[in-house]
Motif scaffolding. Structure first.
Motif, mmCIF file in Angstrom:
data_model
loop_
_atom_site.group_PDB
_atom_site.id
_atom_site.type_symbol
_atom_site.label_atom_id
_atom_site.label_comp_id
_atom_site.label_asym_id
_atom_site.label_seq_id
_atom_site.Cartn_x
_atom_site.Cartn_y
_atom_site.Cartn_z
ATOM 1 N N PHE A 55 0.363 -9.046 10.410
ATOM 2 C CA PHE A 55 0.812 -9.343 9.040
ATOM 3 C C PHE A 55 1.462 -8.135 8.377
ATOM 4 C CE2 PHE A 55 -2.901 -12.098 9.861
ATOM 5 C CZ PHE A 55 -2.206 -13.292 9.923
ATOM 6 N N ILE A 56 1.723 -7.096 9.169
ATOM 7 C CA ILE A 56 2.352 -5.855 8.689
ATOM 8 C C ILE A 56 1.530 -5.218 7.559
ATOM 9 C CG2 ILE A 56 4.618 -4.767 8.372
ATOM 10 C CD1 ILE A 56 5.995 -7.307 8.850
ATOM 11 N N MET A 57 0.210 -5.181 7.731
ATOM 12 C CA MET A 57 -0.645 -4.538 6.730
ATOM 13 C C MET A 57 -0.523 -3.026 6.839
ATOM 14 S SD MET A 57 -4.298 -6.510 6.547
ATOM 15 C CE MET A 57 -4.495 -7.992 5.572
ATOM 16 N N ASP A 58 -0.615 -2.355 5.715
ATOM 17 C CA ASP A 58 -0.692 -0.886 5.649
ATOM 18 C C ASP A 58 0.549 -0.182 6.198
ATOM 19 O OD1 ASP A 58 -3.225 -1.374 4.728
ATOM 20 O OD2 ASP A 58 -4.168 -1.038 6.667
ATOM 21 N N ARG A 59 1.669 -0.851 6.277
ATOM 22 C CA ARG A 59 2.876 -0.187 6.772
ATOM 23 C C ARG A 59 3.746 0.298 5.622
ATOM 24 N NH1 ARG A 59 -0.300 -0.226 10.040
ATOM 25 N NH2 ARG A 59 -0.193 -1.001 12.161
ATOM 26 N N ILE A 60 3.459 -0.175 4.402
ATOM 27 C CA ILE A 60 4.179 0.323 3.230
ATOM 28 C C ILE A 60 3.251 1.296 2.518
ATOM 29 C CG2 ILE A 60 5.162 -0.316 1.000
ATOM 30 C CD1 ILE A 60 6.159 -2.852 2.305
ATOM 31 N N ILE A 61 3.710 2.539 2.372
ATOM 32 C CA ILE A 61 2.862 3.577 1.790
ATOM 33 C C ILE A 61 3.614 4.229 0.631
ATOM 34 C CG2 ILE A 61 1.557 4.080 3.902
ATOM 35 C CD1 ILE A 61 3.545 6.334 4.450
ATOM 36 N N PRO A 62 2.917 4.862 -0.306
ATOM 37 C CA PRO A 62 3.628 5.536 -1.394
ATOM 38 C C PRO A 62 4.605 6.554 -0.808
ATOM 39 C CG PRO A 62 1.284 5.442 -1.864
ATOM 40 C CD PRO A 62 1.449 4.971 -0.456
ATOM 41 N N GLY A 63 5.867 6.446 -1.173
ATOM 42 C CA GLY A 63 6.885 7.367 -0.661
ATOM 43 C C GLY A 63 7.765 6.781 0.415
ATOM 44 N N GLY A 64 7.407 5.652 0.984
ATOM 45 C CA GLY A 64 8.261 5.073 2.027
ATOM 46 C C GLY A 64 7.532 4.064 2.865
ATOM 47 N N VAL A 65 7.775 4.133 4.187
ATOM 48 C CA VAL A 65 7.082 3.235 5.103
ATOM 49 C C VAL A 65 6.420 4.075 6.194
ATOM 50 C CG1 VAL A 65 8.508 1.197 4.736
ATOM 51 C CG2 VAL A 65 9.239 2.897 6.397
ATOM 52 N N ALA A 66 5.435 3.479 6.874
ATOM 53 C CA ALA A 66 4.629 4.259 7.819
ATOM 54 C C ALA A 66 5.239 4.329 9.202
ATOM 55 C CB ALA A 66 3.223 3.677 7.898
ATOM 56 N N LEU A 67 6.169 3.408 9.495
ATOM 57 C CA LEU A 67 6.765 3.509 10.829
ATOM 58 C C LEU A 67 8.196 3.010 10.842
ATOM 59 C CD1 LEU A 67 5.159 0.934 13.319
ATOM 60 C CD2 LEU A 67 5.847 0.468 10.993
ATOM 61 N N ASP A 68 8.948 3.552 11.805
ATOM 62 C CA ASP A 68 10.376 3.256 11.899
ATOM 63 C C ASP A 68 10.596 2.179 12.959
ATOM 64 O OD1 ASP A 68 13.035 3.384 11.434
ATOM 65 O OD2 ASP A 68 13.235 5.521 11.820
ATOM 66 N N ILE A 69 11.832 1.717 13.016
ATOM 67 C CA ILE A 69 12.155 0.705 14.009
ATOM 68 C C ILE A 69 13.202 1.308 14.963
ATOM 69 C CG2 ILE A 69 13.928 -0.372 12.556
ATOM 70 C CD1 ILE A 69 13.003 -3.067 13.651
#
Lengths: 181, 520
Positions: free
Chosen positions: B306-320
């Motif tokens: 469900f893409i939990m915890d991939r959006i963090i303050p300042g950006g996103v947690a992982l790239d594609i």
């Protein structure tokens, strides 16, 4: 109608074209599960799902067990609308203060022998919600629990696996705080 | 709207400078003028977006009462302070129907009385809590236990010959969240429906106050499990507004990608489930198959279904990666073809559509009066979408198509979803074809004390609103969460009247509100 039939035949049985890794796992789990359910539960293990205050994440994955890809009914796992018919309660939590009484009543309405499986990190210890004025914490705070399936949320495969491991125990009803691998 | 507020209050000097982002204006008014502003707003055609209270005693400001109004692309926050010894404010319920439950909730959890409110039964708080438990007050310790008392909840009753009640819940027959519905019916016709929620209340707003800013993003991602991306995104945008953090361009685009994938999966599930409640199981199994494939791709590319915890303050947690991009583009081609086949079947199935057309009608006038948002609003003639009115990159370049229907029935709500799936597929393709190169996270510094942040994001259900206040030492002092469901639940009660009891699951599913997002 012809389009529906066409789509049905075109789709085929979707249980087949799974990624090989998952498929191997599923056949292994499913086969064993079926055997045990036949033996111990006379072909059908009936489950009642209860949301004791979860965020709905775990519910989505329990739902997914019923989709044609996991298709849990082929192993004799069946979800029921009433606790009166249930062999097992799948409970998601944390237990909220406003669900505490309803959860206890549902547990009492389920005839023994019964198994209780707590789903998710919140069902284990309240997860990120912790214990507060409104969140009583894990499921164990309110009713006895036989097994925990952790994860946020645990995937359908992990849930299936967890159920299997519990019911293949020699004495599943005596299990307390059992953690599947 | 701004000219209007200047006319009412008179001077720009009342502008609250600690509200961010700076294009969201906040005005401080006298408590007595709180309702006058509402009156003018109503006359001006604005809707009440949210209403909440704060305990600002640590700032020596007493209690605060806030109302957020929206019209078109403009949002305006009106606030007033109340002394601790007299926590009352004039109720807005008679001006705005959506204030009805906001004010009951404020009264229940903060202990502030909306004077003139017609119905002050507890909301979210249940009748068996001790009377003086006001958990959102600063004087209430988060772990304080509630003592159960004997209480009585007087339900709204309907009299007359042959009227009977059907109580349903909180434990429902299906695998869904808990809530209680009480139908008053004659024969099969529903005369009145009263919902009583609060069963999944787990103290989320209070919990925010004991978490760090980073942990807050995780909690926001669990306000409603099916809307994890949109909730954590709204939270992060509000926090970034206060701290002046600008995520890199690529991060913004990836956030939009995740948001659209969430919309796709949930809309697919809903279309299937609605058809299933009308007895067409074929569509449920077909749609849930497509949904499962999307979730698996999420797991593979984002590490979570469900893409939990991939959006963090300042950006996103992982790239594609490039391979990941190609995979999604190929998936969209496949998905689009499969989906269109199913839409044709759905469209041509007259017995299914017989059930959907004219079921659970929410008239455009009622929708406007209640101030509903999201899919429900667009199916009832209200053309609103925050992605269009309050866009962040890339939505200012890839403009979403807003589909509006006037009918307001289950069928319209299905078709809004169908059109949005089509549009999401287009948006995802465009995002991937034009994804800019840059870092994926900016340095995030915790907000400074005594500032307010506000953000709106269009989740798959509709407009999500967060309002966050930083405390004396720069911690989270208050985090107000407004899920679309908080407003739309009222609309379900209106739409169901005159339908038959067996159609309730169908109508309910077409709204598909969050219980957890409403109960908090």
């Amino acid at each position: 109608m012809i389009k529906i039939l066409h789509q049905v035949f075109r789709t085929g049985i979707v249980t087949e074209p799974l990624p090989p890794m998952v498929e191997a796992e599923m056949v292994e789990i499913g086969g064993e599960l079926e055997e045990i359910i036949k033996k111990r539960f006379h072909r059908s293990l009936t489950i009642r799902a209860i949301d004791a205050g979860s965020c709905n994440g775990c519910e989505l994955e329990i739902h997914a067990l019923n989709n044609p890809i996991y298709n849990c009914e082929r192993f004799g796992l069946h979800f029921t609308a009433s606790p009166r018919f249930a062999d097992m309660l799948l409970v998601t939590g944390p237990v909220s203060i406003n669900m505490e009484i309803a959860l206890r009543r549902t547990y009492e309405a389920t005839p023994p022998p019964k198994l209780v499986v707590a789903i998710g990190d919140c069902g284990y210890n309240g997860g990120i919600f912790g214990e507060s004025y409104a969140s009583i914490g894990g499921i164990k705070s309110t009713i006895p629990v036989n097994a925990y399936i952790k994860g946020c949320p645990p995937t359908p495969t992990i849930i299936l696996k967890g159920i299997l491991e519990l019911i293949t125990l020699e004495k599943p009803y005596a299990a307390q705080s059992f953690h599947p691998r | 709207m701004r000219t209007l507020i200047n006319n009412i209050i008179g001077i720009e000097a009342n502008l609250d400078e600690k509200q961010y982002p700076s294009d969201i204006h906040a005005h401080l008014v006298d408590r007595e003028a709180f309702r006058d502003v509402a009156k003018a707003m109503k006359a001006n055609g604005a809707r009440l977006v949210a209403q909440w209270a704060t305990d600002e005693t640590l700032f020596a400001r007493g209690f605060g009462i806030y109302a957020c109004y929206g019209k078109g692309r403009e949002y305006l926050i009106i606030k007033a302070y109340m002394p601790i010894e007299d926590p009352t404010f004039p109720s807005l319920t008679k001006k705005f129907a959506s204030a009805y439950r906001f004010e009951r909730q404020i009264n229940s959890l903060m202990g502030i009385v909306p004077v003139g409110h017609p119905d002050l039964r507890p909301w979210i708080k249940h009748e068996d809590w001790q009377e003086n438990a006001y958990p959102l007050r600063k004087s209430f310790e988060p772990c304080e236990k509630i003592t159960r008392v004997k209480g009585n909840y007087p339900w709204i009753t309907v009299g007359g010959e042959g009227v009977y009640e059907i109580p349903v819940g909180p434990v429902h027959a299906g695998i869904i969240e808990p809530g209680h519905f009480r139908f008053s019916a004659v024969g099969e016709d529903i005369i009145n429906l009263e919902a009583r929620l609060g069963y999944t209340h787990k103290g989320i707003e209070k919990r925010f106050e004991s978490l760090s800013w980073e942990e807050g993003a995780k909690l926001a991602g669990r306000v409603s499990g099916d809307t994890t991306v949109a909730h954590s995104l709204t939270y992060c945008r509000a926090v970034e507004a206060i701290s002046g953090c600008h995520p890199p361009e690529r991060a913004l685009w990836l956030r939009a990608l995740m948001l659209e994938r969430e919309r796709l999966t949930n809309h697919m599930g809903d279309i299937g489930a609605i058809a299933n409640d009308a007895g067409f199981a074929f569509m449920l199994y077909q749609m849930s198959r497509l949904k499962e494939m999307l979730l698996r791709t999420n797991q593979q590319l984002f590490g979570h279904r469900f893409i939990m915890d991939r959006i963090i303050p300042g950006g996103v947690a992982l790239d594609i990666t490039q391979e990941g991009k190609n995979e999604i583009i190929a998936e969209m081609d496949w998905l689009s073809k499969e989906f269109e086949r199913l839409v044709t079947i759905h469209d041509r199935n007259s017995s299914l559509n017989e059930r959907l057309i004219n079921a659970g009608i929410l008239l455009p006038d009622t929708a406007k009066e209640l101030g509903v948002v999201g899919v429900v609003a667009r199916a009832s003639g209200q053309g609103m979408d925050c992605r269009v009115t309050n866009p962040f990159s890339p939505y200012d370049q890839i403009i979403p198509k807003v589909t509006v229907f006037e009918e307001g029935d289950v069928y319209a709500r299905v078709w809004v979803r169908i059109e949005e799936i089509r549009d999401s597929i287009r948006i995802i393709r465009e995002i991937l074809n034009n994804l800019p190169d840059s870092k994926i996270v900016s340095r995030f510094e915790c907000p400074s004390p005594n500032k307010d942040g506000f953000a709106v994001v269009e989740g798959w259900r509709g407009e999500i609103v967060y309002w966050i206040q930083s405390g004396l030492s720069g911690e989270i002092s208050r985090c107000m969460v407004r899920d679309p469901s908080s407003i739309n639940w009222l609309a379900l009660e209106q739409a169901i009247v005159g339908n038959i009891v067996p159609d309730f699951p169908l109508c309910n599913k077409s709204f598909n509100q969050s219980y957890s997002g409403c109960d908090l």
